[in-house]
Enzyme design. Structure first.
Site, PDB file in Angstrom:
ATOM      1  N   ARG A 107      61.902  32.058  36.151  1.00 24.90           N
ATOM      2  CA  ARG A 107      62.119  31.107  35.055  1.00 24.90           C
ATOM      3  C   ARG A 107      62.098  31.809  33.697  1.00 24.90           C
ATOM      4  NH1 ARG A 107      60.325  25.675  37.101  1.00 24.90           N
ATOM      5  NH2 ARG A 107      61.309  24.984  35.203  1.00 24.90           N
ATOM      6  N   ARG A 120      61.851  27.255  27.801  1.00 28.46           N
ATOM      7  CA  ARG A 120      61.339  26.699  26.547  1.00 28.46           C
ATOM      8  C   ARG A 120      60.377  27.589  25.776  1.00 28.46           C
ATOM      9  NH1 ARG A 120      59.649  21.348  29.462  1.00 28.46           N
ATOM     10  NH2 ARG A 120      59.371  23.018  30.973  1.00 28.46           N
ATOM     11  N   ARG A 131      68.670  23.931  23.320  1.00 30.62           N
ATOM     12  CA  ARG A 131      68.314  22.649  23.950  1.00 30.62           C
ATOM     13  C   ARG A 131      68.408  21.479  22.978  1.00 30.62           C
ATOM     14  NH1 ARG A 131      67.331  19.387  26.658  1.00 30.62           N
ATOM     15  NH2 ARG A 131      65.418  19.255  27.877  1.00 30.62           N
ATOM     16  N   ASP A 169      69.316  24.916  38.074  1.00 27.41           N
ATOM     17  CA  ASP A 169      68.061  24.357  38.546  1.00 27.41           C
ATOM     18  C   ASP A 169      68.224  24.041  40.026  1.00 27.41           C
ATOM     19  OD1 ASP A 169      65.338  23.247  37.601  1.00 27.41           O
ATOM     20  OD2 ASP A 169      66.142  21.677  38.878  1.00 27.41           O
ATOM     21  N   TYR A 211      61.208  16.753  47.177  1.00 22.90           N
ATOM     22  CA  TYR A 211      61.644  15.901  46.051  1.00 22.90           C
ATOM     23  C   TYR A 211      62.438  14.705  46.552  1.00 22.90           C
ATOM     24  CZ  TYR A 211      60.234  19.304  42.476  1.00 22.90           C
ATOM     25  OH  TYR A 211      59.511  20.132  41.651  1.00 22.90           O
TER      26      TYR A 211
HETATM   27  O1  CP3 Z   1      65.658  31.764  33.938  1.00 16.57           O
HETATM   28  C1  CP3 Z   1      65.388  30.985  34.861  1.00 16.57           C
HETATM   29  O2  CP3 Z   1      64.837  31.362  35.915  1.00 16.57           O
HETATM   30  C2  CP3 Z   1      65.701  29.554  34.643  1.00 16.57           C
HETATM   31  C3  CP3 Z   1      66.473  28.891  35.696  1.00 16.57           C
HETATM   32  C4  CP3 Z   1      65.629  27.928  36.519  1.00 16.57           C
HETATM   33  C5  CP3 Z   1      65.316  26.599  36.144  1.00 16.57           C
HETATM   34  N1  CP3 Z   1      64.688  26.011  37.204  1.00 16.57           N
HETATM   35  C6  CP3 Z   1      65.636  25.953  34.861  1.00 16.57           C
HETATM   36  C7  CP3 Z   1      64.827  24.801  34.407  1.00 16.57           C
HETATM   37  C8  CP3 Z   1      65.115  28.144  37.796  1.00 16.57           C
HETATM   38  C9  CP3 Z   1      65.131  29.418  38.635  1.00 16.57           C
HETATM   39  C10 CP3 Z   1      64.520  26.919  38.220  1.00 16.57           C
HETATM   40  C11 CP3 Z   1      63.900  26.746  39.549  1.00 16.57           C
HETATM   41  C12 CP3 Z   1      63.130  25.550  39.838  1.00 16.57           C
HETATM   42  N2  CP3 Z   1      63.312  24.271  39.387  1.00 16.57           N
HETATM   43  C13 CP3 Z   1      62.051  25.514  40.776  1.00 16.57           C
HETATM   44  C14 CP3 Z   1      61.583  26.684  41.584  1.00 16.57           C
HETATM   45  C15 CP3 Z   1      60.745  27.603  40.805  1.00 16.57           C
HETATM   46  C16 CP3 Z   1      59.329  27.140  40.561  1.00 16.57           C
HETATM   47  O3  CP3 Z   1      58.974  27.154  39.375  1.00 16.57           O
HETATM   48  O4  CP3 Z   1      58.611  26.849  41.493  1.00 16.57           O
HETATM   49  C17 CP3 Z   1      61.576  24.204  40.814  1.00 16.57           C
HETATM   50  C18 CP3 Z   1      60.422  23.689  41.660  1.00 16.57           C
HETATM   51  C19 CP3 Z   1      62.381  23.418  39.936  1.00 16.57           C
HETATM   52  C20 CP3 Z   1      62.314  21.953  39.683  1.00 16.57           C
HETATM   53  C21 CP3 Z   1      62.116  21.680  38.249  1.00 16.57           C
HETATM   54  N3  CP3 Z   1      63.111  21.720  37.294  1.00 16.57           N
HETATM   55  C22 CP3 Z   1      60.928  21.309  37.598  1.00 16.57           C
HETATM   56  C23 CP3 Z   1      59.581  21.171  38.285  1.00 16.57           C
HETATM   57  C24 CP3 Z   1      61.246  21.136  36.250  1.00 16.57           C
HETATM   58  C25 CP3 Z   1      60.354  20.635  35.141  1.00 16.57           C
HETATM   59  C26 CP3 Z   1      59.240  21.556  34.920  1.00 16.57           C
HETATM   60  C27 CP3 Z   1      59.113  21.857  33.486  1.00 16.57           C
HETATM   61  O5  CP3 Z   1      58.904  23.039  33.209  1.00 16.57           O
HETATM   62  O6  CP3 Z   1      59.212  20.947  32.661  1.00 16.57           O
HETATM   63  C28 CP3 Z   1      62.601  21.430  36.067  1.00 16.57           C
HETATM   64  C29 CP3 Z   1      63.345  21.444  34.791  1.00 16.57           C
HETATM   65  C30 CP3 Z   1      63.803  22.795  34.360  1.00 16.57           C
HETATM   66  N4  CP3 Z   1      64.550  23.655  35.109  1.00 16.57           N
HETATM   67  C31 CP3 Z   1      63.590  23.403  33.104  1.00 16.57           C
HETATM   68  C32 CP3 Z   1      64.218  24.655  33.132  1.00 16.57           C
HETATM   69  C33 CP3 Z   1      64.299  25.689  32.036  1.00 16.57           C
HETATM   70  C34 CP3 Z   1      62.806  22.736  31.985  1.00 16.57           C
HETATM   71  C35 CP3 Z   1      63.305  23.012  30.637  1.00 16.57           C
HETATM   72  C36 CP3 Z   1      64.145  22.002  29.930  1.00 16.57           C
HETATM   73  O7  CP3 Z   1      63.979  20.779  30.081  1.00 16.57           O
HETATM   74  O8  CP3 Z   1      64.932  22.507  29.146  1.00 16.57           O
END
Ligand code: CP3
Length: 341
Positions: A26, A30, A39, A75, A150
């Site tokens: 990740r 943010r 964003r 994502d 999910y």
């Molecule tokens: O550079 C990178 O690695 C970013 C790409 C990426 C995102 N999600 C963008 C994202 C990757 C590799 C993921 C994987 C992901 N998404 C996982 C597996 C990795 C882990 O952390 O266990 C999971 C479980 C998700 C599901 C998910 N998506 C969640 C739980 C959330 C919200 C959590 C939070 O941080 O708020 C998301 C949203 C999400 N996906 C964001 C980003 C950058 C949040 C940022 C935003 O709203 O701009």
């Protein structure tokens, strides 16, 4: 363009490198000022869907910190839309699903991905990155189990009761769901490889909530098939990652993955030895440690680096994804520390 940096690819293949490669799960997000700027103009889904913006965001952490690998900005939930699952991201909660799976009929109704059409923008983004990056780009998907959690719970969960009830009681439908997800996500990874991804990672973030017996019965056969499906068509390295999954590492290795991601609660040097050094390993600094003073971060990071035997196949990473408010300065210093190791 500077010479292509293949340190990460080499470590995935357990070939010798001058130092451990470093990237963070990740790594675009943010905690970065520039990401927050973008964003303001685009939603998360828009960033994924507009190839120029997706490529720009993917590049941010490479430009800011000089990581040895990029990861395509997307994502794990994105491919579920075209399969017929409607979801939204709720601030401070995570992905929330409007129409969770409740029955075998719901599983049967899931659509197969039409990759060149449904996820064409991911291919287009990877193609832009292929021409811009001088490090490998990682393609990724969520693992069937983590996606299913999910889809059945409707969002993040603590007890996973809905998911486990479905798994235990609607076992046939469960296996159909896992089969559909494994097939579609393997094809999606292959599509990412066709368009320029040089390594692929399968995020099984929540699989650690299963006992080993449940993993072997309800998940493992699908993971083994998924990896075999990928391996039949490409030789790009496959990384398998889960959190709280130290009891499953041997089984994750047995799926045929090349690299095993180690979460931050696990002793990584011991885990690697237990895996007989037959796979590469990636990890595993606690992402919340990045909120500490640099002096403590430095001690703990060096402890990991020093504890790892000097064998090829160690990739420095965090033990889970980087957190939203992480101080960027600490990220920069940590990357520099590994780079000068
Ligand atoms: O550079 C990178 O690695 C970013 C790409 C990426 C995102 N999600 C963008 C994202 C990757 C590799 C993921 C994987 C992901 N998404 C996982 C597996 C990795 C882990 O952390 O266990 C999971 C479980 C998700 C599901 C998910 N998506 C969640 C739980 C959330 C919200 C959590 C939070 O941080 O708020 C998301 C949203 C999400 N996906 C964001 C980003 C950058 C949040 C940022 C935003 O709203 O701009």
């Amino acid at each position: 363009m500077t010479q292509f940096n293949d340190r990460f690819l080499k470590a995935c293949r357990q070939e010798m490198t001058d130092r451990p490669p470093v990237w963070f799960m990740r790594q675009a997000g943010r905690y970065q000022d520039k990401y927050r700027e973008i964003r303001k103009k685009h939603s998360l889904v828009q960033i994924c869907e507009i190839p120029e913006v997706c490529a720009e965001v993917t590049l941010l952490p490479i430009e800011q910190f000089g990581f040895d690998a990029a990861i395509i900005f997307s994502d794990i939930m994105i491919p579920l839309g075209p399969m017929g699952i409607d979801f939204d991201y709720k601030e401070g909660v995570g992905p929330v699903i409007e129409n969770p799976i409740k029955s075998k009929r719901d599983v049967e109704n899931l659509k197969d991905l039409d990759l060149g059409k449904d996820l064409q923008y991911t291919g287009a983004s990877l193609n832009i990155l292929k021409d811009t990056l001088n490090v490998p780009c990682i393609g990724f998907v969520g693992a069937p189990f983590t996606l299913a959690s999910y889809m059945l719970e409707g969002g993040p969960s603590k007890s996973y009761i809905k998911m486990k009830s479905f798994m235990y009681r609607e076992t046939e439908a469960w296996h159909l769901l896992m089969e559909k997800l494994a097939k579609n996500m393997a094809d999606y990874l292959l599509y990412q490889v066709e368009n320029g991804a040089m390594v692929v990672q399968i995020f099984d973030s929540w699989v650690g909530i299963l006992s080993r017996a449940d993993y072997l019965e309800f998940v493992f056969p699908h993971m083994q098939k998924m990896v075999a499906h990928i391996k039949a068509k490409t030789d790009v390295p496959v990384i398998m990652f889960g959190t709280n999954a130290s009891h499953l590492l041997q089984d994750m290795k047995a799926t045929g993955a090349d690299v095993i991601g180690i979460d931050w609660k696990t002793d990584m040097a011991k885990a690697w030895s237990d895996l007989n050094y037959e796979v590469a390993v990636q990890g595993n600094l606690d992402p919340t440690l990045l909120f500490a003073e640099w002096s403590l971060i430095e001690v703990r990071a060096k402890k990991i680096l020093d504890s790892m035997p000097k064998r090829p196949g160690f990739i420095f990473n965090l033990g889970h994804g980087i957190l939203p408010k992480t101080p960027q300065e600490n990220v920069g210093n940590l990357v520099k520390l590994v780079q000068s190791y």
